[in-house]
Write an enzyme that holds these catalytic residues in place. Sequence first.
Site, PDB file in Angstrom:
ATOM      1  N   LYS A   1       0.850  -1.206   0.000  1.00 18.22           N
ATOM      2  CA  LYS A   1       0.000   0.000   0.000  1.00 18.22           C
ATOM      3  C   LYS A   1       0.888   1.260   0.000  1.00 18.22           C
ATOM      4  O   LYS A   1       0.718   2.142  -0.842  1.00 18.22           O
ATOM      5  CB  LYS A   1      -0.940  -0.004   1.224  1.00 18.22           C
TER       6      LYS A   1
ATOM      7  N   ARG B   1      -9.923   0.115   9.055  1.00 21.75           N
ATOM      8  CA  ARG B   1      -9.319  -1.187   9.298  1.00 21.75           C
ATOM      9  C   ARG B   1     -10.238  -2.081  10.113  1.00 21.75           C
ATOM     10  O   ARG B   1      -9.880  -3.216  10.440  1.00 21.75           O
ATOM     11  CB  ARG B   1      -8.066  -0.929  10.110  1.00 21.75           C
TER      12      ARG B   1
ATOM     13  N   ARG C   1      11.868  -5.067   4.830  1.00 19.13           N
ATOM     14  CA  ARG C   1      11.510  -3.659   4.564  1.00 19.13           C
ATOM     15  C   ARG C   1      12.443  -2.689   5.290  1.00 19.13           C
ATOM     16  O   ARG C   1      12.812  -2.902   6.434  1.00 19.13           O
ATOM     17  CB  ARG C   1      10.071  -3.397   5.002  1.00 19.13           C
TER      18      ARG C   1
ATOM     19  N   ARG D   1      11.369  -0.891  10.924  1.00 24.35           N
ATOM     20  CA  ARG D   1      10.297  -0.619  11.891  1.00 24.35           C
ATOM     21  C   ARG D   1      10.302  -1.670  12.996  1.00 24.35           C
ATOM     22  O   ARG D   1      10.508  -2.847  12.732  1.00 24.35           O
ATOM     23  CB  ARG D   1       8.936  -0.625  11.174  1.00 24.35           C
TER      24      ARG D   1
ATOM     25  N   ARG E   1       0.338  -9.356  13.411  1.00 25.72           N
ATOM     26  CA  ARG E   1      -0.376  -8.342  12.620  1.00 25.72           C
ATOM     27  C   ARG E   1      -1.209  -8.992  11.520  1.00 25.72           C
ATOM     28  O   ARG E   1      -2.298  -8.517  11.186  1.00 25.72           O
ATOM     29  CB  ARG E   1       0.628  -7.352  12.012  1.00 25.72           C
TER      30      ARG E   1
HETATM   31  P1  AP5 Z   1       4.774  -1.587   1.936  1.00 26.36           P
HETATM   32  O1  AP5 Z   1       4.402  -0.791   0.736  1.00 26.36           O
HETATM   33  O2  AP5 Z   1       5.550  -0.896   3.006  1.00 26.36           O
HETATM   34  O3  AP5 Z   1       3.510  -2.347   2.542  1.00 26.36           O
HETATM   35  P2  AP5 Z   1       2.206  -1.780   3.240  1.00 26.36           P
HETATM   36  O4  AP5 Z   1       1.056  -2.469   2.593  1.00 26.36           O
HETATM   37  O5  AP5 Z   1       2.199  -0.280   3.239  1.00 26.36           O
HETATM   38  O6  AP5 Z   1       2.421  -2.388   4.689  1.00 26.36           O
HETATM   39  P3  AP5 Z   1       2.418  -1.752   6.149  1.00 26.36           P
HETATM   40  O7  AP5 Z   1       3.137  -2.746   7.038  1.00 26.36           O
HETATM   41  O8  AP5 Z   1       2.948  -0.364   6.177  1.00 26.36           O
HETATM   42  O9  AP5 Z   1       0.953  -1.800   6.452  1.00 26.36           O
HETATM   43  P4  AP5 Z   1       0.314  -1.960   7.770  1.00 26.36           P
HETATM   44  O10 AP5 Z   1      -1.035  -1.873   7.252  1.00 26.36           O
HETATM   45  O11 AP5 Z   1       0.558  -3.101   8.643  1.00 26.36           O
HETATM   46  O12 AP5 Z   1       1.025  -0.824   8.665  1.00 26.36           O
HETATM   47  P5  AP5 Z   1       0.533   0.584   9.102  1.00 26.36           P
HETATM   48  O13 AP5 Z   1       1.689   1.494   9.078  1.00 26.36           O
HETATM   49  O14 AP5 Z   1      -0.709   0.966   8.385  1.00 26.36           O
HETATM   50  O15 AP5 Z   1       5.599  -2.867   1.409  1.00 26.36           O
HETATM   51  C1  AP5 Z   1       6.158  -3.814   2.307  1.00 26.36           C
HETATM   52  C2  AP5 Z   1       7.544  -4.265   1.799  1.00 26.36           C
HETATM   53  O16 AP5 Z   1       7.371  -5.012   0.593  1.00 26.36           O
HETATM   54  C3  AP5 Z   1       8.486  -3.105   1.440  1.00 26.36           C
HETATM   55  O17 AP5 Z   1       9.794  -3.465   1.818  1.00 26.36           O
HETATM   56  C4  AP5 Z   1       8.380  -2.981  -0.091  1.00 26.36           C
HETATM   57  O18 AP5 Z   1       9.569  -2.496  -0.675  1.00 26.36           O
HETATM   58  C5  AP5 Z   1       8.098  -4.419  -0.503  1.00 26.36           C
HETATM   59  N1  AP5 Z   1       7.214  -4.513  -1.670  1.00 26.36           N
HETATM   60  C6  AP5 Z   1       6.110  -3.771  -1.929  1.00 26.36           C
HETATM   61  N2  AP5 Z   1       5.532  -4.172  -3.071  1.00 26.36           N
HETATM   62  C7  AP5 Z   1       6.293  -5.218  -3.537  1.00 26.36           C
HETATM   63  C8  AP5 Z   1       6.217  -6.068  -4.690  1.00 26.36           C
HETATM   64  N3  AP5 Z   1       5.230  -5.932  -5.585  1.00 26.36           N
HETATM   65  N4  AP5 Z   1       7.155  -7.026  -4.827  1.00 26.36           N
HETATM   66  C9  AP5 Z   1       8.146  -7.176  -3.921  1.00 26.36           C
HETATM   67  N5  AP5 Z   1       8.289  -6.407  -2.824  1.00 26.36           N
HETATM   68  C10 AP5 Z   1       7.374  -5.430  -2.644  1.00 26.36           C
HETATM   69  O19 AP5 Z   1       0.085   0.285  10.633  1.00 26.36           O
HETATM   70  C11 AP5 Z   1       1.034   0.074  11.663  1.00 26.36           C
HETATM   71  C12 AP5 Z   1       0.304  -0.059  12.987  1.00 26.36           C
HETATM   72  O20 AP5 Z   1      -0.411   1.172  13.303  1.00 26.36           O
HETATM   73  C13 AP5 Z   1      -0.787  -1.143  13.047  1.00 26.36           C
HETATM   74  O21 AP5 Z   1      -0.253  -2.438  13.341  1.00 26.36           O
HETATM   75  C14 AP5 Z   1      -1.699  -0.606  14.169  1.00 26.36           C
HETATM   76  O22 AP5 Z   1      -1.142  -0.842  15.438  1.00 26.36           O
HETATM   77  C15 AP5 Z   1      -1.689   0.895  13.906  1.00 26.36           C
HETATM   78  N6  AP5 Z   1      -2.769   1.301  12.974  1.00 26.36           N
HETATM   79  C16 AP5 Z   1      -2.618   1.848  11.736  1.00 26.36           C
HETATM   80  N7  AP5 Z   1      -3.805   2.118  11.187  1.00 26.36           N
HETATM   81  C17 AP5 Z   1      -4.754   1.717  12.079  1.00 26.36           C
HETATM   82  C18 AP5 Z   1      -6.178   1.714  12.059  1.00 26.36           C
HETATM   83  N8  AP5 Z   1      -6.884   2.160  11.004  1.00 26.36           N
HETATM   84  N9  AP5 Z   1      -6.835   1.245  13.152  1.00 26.36           N
HETATM   85  C19 AP5 Z   1      -6.149   0.808  14.241  1.00 26.36           C
HETATM   86  N10 AP5 Z   1      -4.800   0.772  14.303  1.00 26.36           N
HETATM   87  C20 AP5 Z   1      -4.101   1.213  13.230  1.00 26.36           C
END
Ligand code: AP5
Length: 223
Positions: free
Chosen positions: A18, A93, A132, A165, A176
């Site tokens: 994402k 979410r 990552r 991270r 997660r």
């Molecule tokens: P990346 O693009 O970083 O993945 P992402 O989908 O953005 O994953 P996140 O881990 O950031 O999502 P998340 O939803 O868990 O975390 P968030 O910060 O929202 O890609 C991942 C890796 O893969 C990278 O190294 C990239 O280079 C590689 N990659 C990408 N595409 C690729 C491809 N096609 N091929 C190969 N490699 C590839 O949330 C963190 C925490 O915050 C949560 O756990 C929770 O505690 C809290 N939180 C956030 N939002 C909420 C909410 N709405 N409600 C409650 N708690 C929340």
Amino acid sequence: MSSAPKFVVLLGPPGAGKGTQAAFLREILGVPHVASGDLFREHLLNKTKFGRQVVSYIERGELVPDDLTTAMVMERLAQPDCQHGALLDGFPRTLGQAVALDEALAKQGHRICQVLNIVVPDEVLVERLSGRRVCRKCGAVYHIVHNPPHQDGACDRCGGELYQRDDDRPGTVRYRLKVYWEQTSPLIDYYKKQGVLVEINGNQSIEGVQAELKAAVTCDGRG
Ligand code: AP5
């Protein structure tokens, strides 16, 4: 060109890509990228009172309670740069958050235009998250194998330091994913019923995902 605000949701499990695809999508949509995880991490970095309230949830890989999360995102959406819409990443979410968002948009006469659901198998996600690296300065996302920076440990865009991270440790990553399947995956049906969900194959190259997204986006002002 359509002048209706464009609220687009990026859905998908942790590591689906994402954040990686957001910069490109923000360009074609012409709206700000609003990522709940980034907003939380900004609070943690600045050691705000709100950050102290949410830090333990994030470190454990649990979801932050709906009331705190929804209030934070709504405050961001109320800022002037979101008047023409936003690319929402990581929010909603839970079903509670999805309903709260629909209600808040409806009050302003708006609705979600499209939900782009990036689909990737769990075993691929664990490998992606453990490799990552993120830029401390501009938030750019890399992978040590699939998308490495030109120079080890330094961001290509701004030269900032790359870090891992805390919640990308293998144990937390698996937790997660469990949280995603229990609490977030019901949103797939929720948005299918609204007729706004589009599935994107995220298990291909970054460029391949980008091309599929480009073809799938229909609320970019063209239609
Ligand atoms: P990346 O693009 O970083 O993945 P992402 O989908 O953005 O994953 P996140 O881990 O950031 O999502 P998340 O939803 O868990 O975390 P968030 O910060 O929202 O890609 C991942 C890796 O893969 C990278 O190294 C990239 O280079 C590689 N990659 C990408 N595409 C690729 C491809 N096609 N091929 C190969 N490699 C590839 O949330 C963190 C925490 O915050 C949560 O756990 C929770 O505690 C809290 N939180 C956030 N939002 C909420 C909410 N709405 N409600 C409650 N708690 C929340």
